[in-house]
Scaffold this motif. Structure first.
Motif, mmCIF file in Angstrom:
data_model
loop_
_atom_site.group_PDB
_atom_site.id
_atom_site.type_symbol
_atom_site.label_atom_id
_atom_site.label_comp_id
_atom_site.label_asym_id
_atom_site.label_seq_id
_atom_site.Cartn_x
_atom_site.Cartn_y
_atom_site.Cartn_z
ATOM 1 N N THR A 168 0.845 -1.190 0.000
ATOM 2 C CA THR A 168 0.000 0.000 0.000
ATOM 3 C C THR A 168 0.885 1.246 0.000
ATOM 4 O O THR A 168 2.090 1.162 0.226
ATOM 5 C CB THR A 168 -0.946 0.030 1.208
ATOM 6 N N MET A 169 0.244 2.401 -0.240
ATOM 7 C CA MET A 169 0.998 3.645 -0.374
ATOM 8 C C MET A 169 0.299 4.803 0.322
ATOM 9 O O MET A 169 -0.916 4.782 0.525
ATOM 10 C CB MET A 169 1.196 3.989 -1.854
ATOM 11 N N MET A 170 1.102 5.775 0.671
ATOM 12 C CA MET A 170 0.629 7.024 1.254
ATOM 13 C C MET A 170 0.045 6.790 2.661
ATOM 14 O O MET A 170 -0.080 5.670 3.122
ATOM 15 C CB MET A 170 -0.415 7.693 0.346
ATOM 16 N N LYS A 171 -0.285 7.874 3.332
ATOM 17 C CA LYS A 171 -0.824 7.779 4.689
ATOM 18 C C LYS A 171 -2.185 7.082 4.695
ATOM 19 O O LYS A 171 -2.605 6.525 5.710
ATOM 20 C CB LYS A 171 -0.940 9.175 5.303
ATOM 21 N N GLU A 172 -2.860 7.128 3.538
ATOM 22 C CA GLU A 172 -4.194 6.516 3.440
ATOM 23 C C GLU A 172 -4.130 5.019 3.159
ATOM 24 O O GLU A 172 -5.174 4.369 3.052
ATOM 25 C CB GLU A 172 -5.006 7.202 2.334
ATOM 26 N N ASN A 173 -2.921 4.448 3.014
ATOM 27 C CA ASN A 173 -2.760 3.026 2.706
ATOM 28 C C ASN A 173 -3.509 2.616 1.439
ATOM 29 O O ASN A 173 -4.232 1.615 1.404
ATOM 30 C CB ASN A 173 -3.213 2.157 3.891
ATOM 31 N N LYS A 174 -3.303 3.388 0.383
ATOM 32 C CA LYS A 174 -3.949 3.079 -0.892
ATOM 33 C C LYS A 174 -3.245 1.895 -1.552
ATOM 34 O O LYS A 174 -2.016 1.807 -1.512
ATOM 35 C CB LYS A 174 -3.846 4.278 -1.831
ATOM 36 N N PRO A 175 -3.995 0.996 -2.193
ATOM 37 C CA PRO A 175 -3.349 -0.031 -3.017
ATOM 38 C C PRO A 175 -2.525 0.633 -4.113
ATOM 39 O O PRO A 175 -2.859 1.745 -4.558
ATOM 40 C CB PRO A 175 -4.533 -0.814 -3.605
ATOM 41 N N GLU A 176 -1.468 -0.022 -4.542
ATOM 42 C CA GLU A 176 -0.597 0.564 -5.562
ATOM 43 C C GLU A 176 -1.387 0.981 -6.805
ATOM 44 O O GLU A 176 -1.170 2.065 -7.358
ATOM 45 C CB GLU A 176 0.506 -0.413 -5.966
ATOM 46 N N ALA A 177 -2.304 0.129 -7.263
ATOM 47 C CA ALA A 177 -3.071 0.427 -8.477
ATOM 48 C C ALA A 177 -3.869 1.726 -8.338
ATOM 49 O O ALA A 177 -3.958 2.524 -9.280
ATOM 50 C CB ALA A 177 -4.005 -0.732 -8.806
ATOM 51 N N GLN A 178 -4.442 1.942 -7.160
ATOM 52 C CA GLN A 178 -5.204 3.171 -6.922
ATOM 53 C C GLN A 178 -4.286 4.390 -6.946
ATOM 54 O O GLN A 178 -4.604 5.417 -7.562
ATOM 55 C CB GLN A 178 -5.931 3.096 -5.580
ATOM 56 N N TYR A 179 -3.128 4.272 -6.289
ATOM 57 C CA TYR A 179 -2.168 5.377 -6.288
ATOM 58 C C TYR A 179 -1.743 5.722 -7.710
ATOM 59 O O TYR A 179 -1.674 6.897 -8.079
ATOM 60 C CB TYR A 179 -0.950 5.010 -5.449
ATOM 61 N N VAL A 180 -1.441 4.710 -8.501
ATOM 62 C CA VAL A 180 -0.979 4.930 -9.870
ATOM 63 C C VAL A 180 -2.034 5.676 -10.686
ATOM 64 O O VAL A 180 -1.727 6.662 -11.375
ATOM 65 C CB VAL A 180 -0.621 3.584 -10.548
ATOM 66 N N GLU A 181 -3.282 5.234 -10.626
ATOM 67 C CA GLU A 181 -4.337 5.873 -11.412
ATOM 68 C C GLU A 181 -4.550 7.315 -10.976
ATOM 69 O O GLU A 181 -4.716 8.222 -11.807
ATOM 70 C CB GLU A 181 -5.641 5.080 -11.290
ATOM 71 N N GLU A 182 -4.537 7.557 -9.670
ATOM 72 C CA GLU A 182 -4.763 8.915 -9.166
ATOM 73 C C GLU A 182 -3.591 9.837 -9.518
ATOM 74 O O GLU A 182 -3.788 10.998 -9.892
ATOM 75 C CB GLU A 182 -4.984 8.880 -7.659
ATOM 76 N N HIS A 183 -2.389 9.310 -9.413
ATOM 77 C CA HIS A 183 -1.215 10.134 -9.708
ATOM 78 C C HIS A 183 -1.132 10.452 -11.202
ATOM 79 O O HIS A 183 -0.791 11.574 -11.591
ATOM 80 C CB HIS A 183 0.054 9.422 -9.238
ATOM 81 N N LYS A 184 -1.449 9.470 -12.028
ATOM 82 C CA LYS A 184 -1.492 9.716 -13.473
ATOM 83 C C LYS A 184 -2.492 10.816 -13.799
ATOM 84 O O LYS A 184 -2.210 11.721 -14.603
ATOM 85 C CB LYS A 184 -1.874 8.427 -14.222
ATOM 86 N N ALA A 185 -3.675 10.740 -13.193
ATOM 87 C CA ALA A 185 -4.715 11.738 -13.447
ATOM 88 C C ALA A 185 -4.263 13.131 -13.003
ATOM 89 O O ALA A 185 -4.489 14.125 -13.705
ATOM 90 C CB ALA A 185 -6.004 11.343 -12.731
ATOM 91 N N ASP A 186 -3.605 13.209 -11.840
ATOM 92 C CA ASP A 186 -3.121 14.508 -11.346
ATOM 93 C C ASP A 186 -2.093 15.105 -12.291
ATOM 94 O O ASP A 186 -2.106 16.312 -12.571
ATOM 95 C CB ASP A 186 -2.505 14.336 -9.945
ATOM 96 N N LEU A 187 -1.193 14.274 -12.790
ATOM 97 C CA LEU A 187 -0.164 14.765 -13.711
ATOM 98 C C LEU A 187 -0.760 15.204 -15.041
ATOM 99 O O LEU A 187 -0.316 16.185 -15.645
ATOM 100 C CB LEU A 187 0.896 13.679 -13.937
ATOM 101 N N ASP A 188 -1.780 14.475 -15.502
ATOM 102 C CA ASP A 188 -2.422 14.833 -16.770
ATOM 103 C C ASP A 188 -3.179 16.155 -16.673
ATOM 104 O O ASP A 188 -3.334 16.868 -17.680
ATOM 105 C CB ASP A 188 -3.376 13.724 -17.218
ATOM 106 N N LYS A 189 -3.647 16.492 -15.472
ATOM 107 C CA LYS A 189 -4.325 17.781 -15.290
ATOM 108 C C LYS A 189 -3.341 18.934 -15.491
ATOM 109 O O LYS A 189 -3.712 19.996 -15.990
ATOM 110 C CB LYS A 189 -4.938 17.853 -13.885
ATOM 111 N N LYS A 190 -2.093 18.701 -15.113
ATOM 112 C CA LYS A 190 -1.074 19.745 -15.261
ATOM 113 C C LYS A 190 -0.588 19.855 -16.697
ATOM 114 O O LYS A 190 -0.332 20.956 -17.187
ATOM 115 C CB LYS A 190 0.101 19.439 -14.327
ATOM 116 N N ALA A 191 -0.483 18.716 -17.365
ATOM 117 C CA ALA A 191 -0.077 18.702 -18.776
ATOM 118 C C ALA A 191 -0.450 17.345 -19.355
ATOM 119 O O ALA A 191 0.021 16.306 -18.890
ATOM 120 C CB ALA A 191 1.427 18.945 -18.920
ATOM 121 N N LYS A 192 -1.306 17.348 -20.359
ATOM 122 C CA LYS A 192 -1.801 16.114 -20.955
ATOM 123 C C LYS A 192 -0.644 15.237 -21.444
ATOM 124 O O LYS A 192 0.272 15.710 -22.112
ATOM 125 C CB LYS A 192 -2.734 16.424 -22.119
#
Length: 201
Positions: free
Chosen positions: A46-70
């Motif tokens: 798991t990852m982060m203080k919220e103990n997210k599964p790796e797959a969840q972290y990856v999808e959320e981080h990808k989405a955050d980065l795409d918001k800054k630049a596609k």
């Protein structure tokens, strides 16, 4: 200036928060060993203080980065996908072996060896940290380290937990993957020092 120096002192203090605990077993079997087969298990952490599964972290981080630049999300994911094999695993093996060599001990950790004993490095939790230039937070890596019989891996001879091994470098390190890699390096360094103290005293 004094406030800034104090803040940096507090941040740097986090670097020393790693804790290693012997869960079970002893170190006797290691005394005459020169090589230890080493396996890395990244299958269920798991990852982060919220103990997210790796797959969840990856999808959320990808989405955050795409918001800054596609497209930046996919560019980052390509680095993340190879980090385990190209950064984290090599860092652990490299630093663990350097500590042993400097202590003039022959014990060596490598993958895909046919040896009596195997070290399983199971990743439990990762915090990637961050670096904003003048302020930063180190990565943290928690692992479960099991020495088992290679022919019967259910037979655990020694189990050690390593909690929140810090990953950081002098200067700036804006890459999450390399910061995490330093956490694996710290884990290996602490493990090797523990083995030197307990198995080769």
């Amino acid at each position: 200036m004094k406030k800034l120096a104090f803040a940096l002192f507090l941040i740097s203090g986090v670097v020393f928060s790693q804790e290693m605990k012997i869960v079970q077993g002893n170190f006797d079997f290691l005394k005459d060993q020169k090589e230890i087969n080493t396996e890395f298990d990244y299958s269920n952490f798991t990852m982060m203080k919220e103990n997210k599964p790796e797959a969840q972290y990856v999808e959320e981080h990808k989405a955050d980065l795409d918001k800054k630049a596609k497209g930046n999300g996919n560019l980052w994911y390509k680095r993340w996908a190879v980090a385990k094999e190209q950064i984290w695993t090599p860092k652990f093996l490299e630093i663990g072996n350097i500590v042993m060599t400097k202590a003039k001990k022959e014990l060596n950790f490598q993958e895909e060896l046919n040896t009596p004993y195997t070290l399983i490095v199971q990743t439990v939790w990762i915090y990637p940290g961050w670096d904003a230039g003048i302020m930063k937070q180190p990565a943290k890596v928690t692992t479960n380290l099991k020495f088992v019989e290679t022919a019967n891996k259910s037979n655990v001879l020694l189990e050690i937990t390593s909690e929140e091994a810090p990953g950081d470098q002098w200067g700036n390190n804006f890459n999450n993957e390399t910061r995490i890699g330093e956490g694996y390096a710290k884990t290996a360094k602490s493990l090797s020092k523990l083995l030197l103290k307990k198995a080769f005293k």
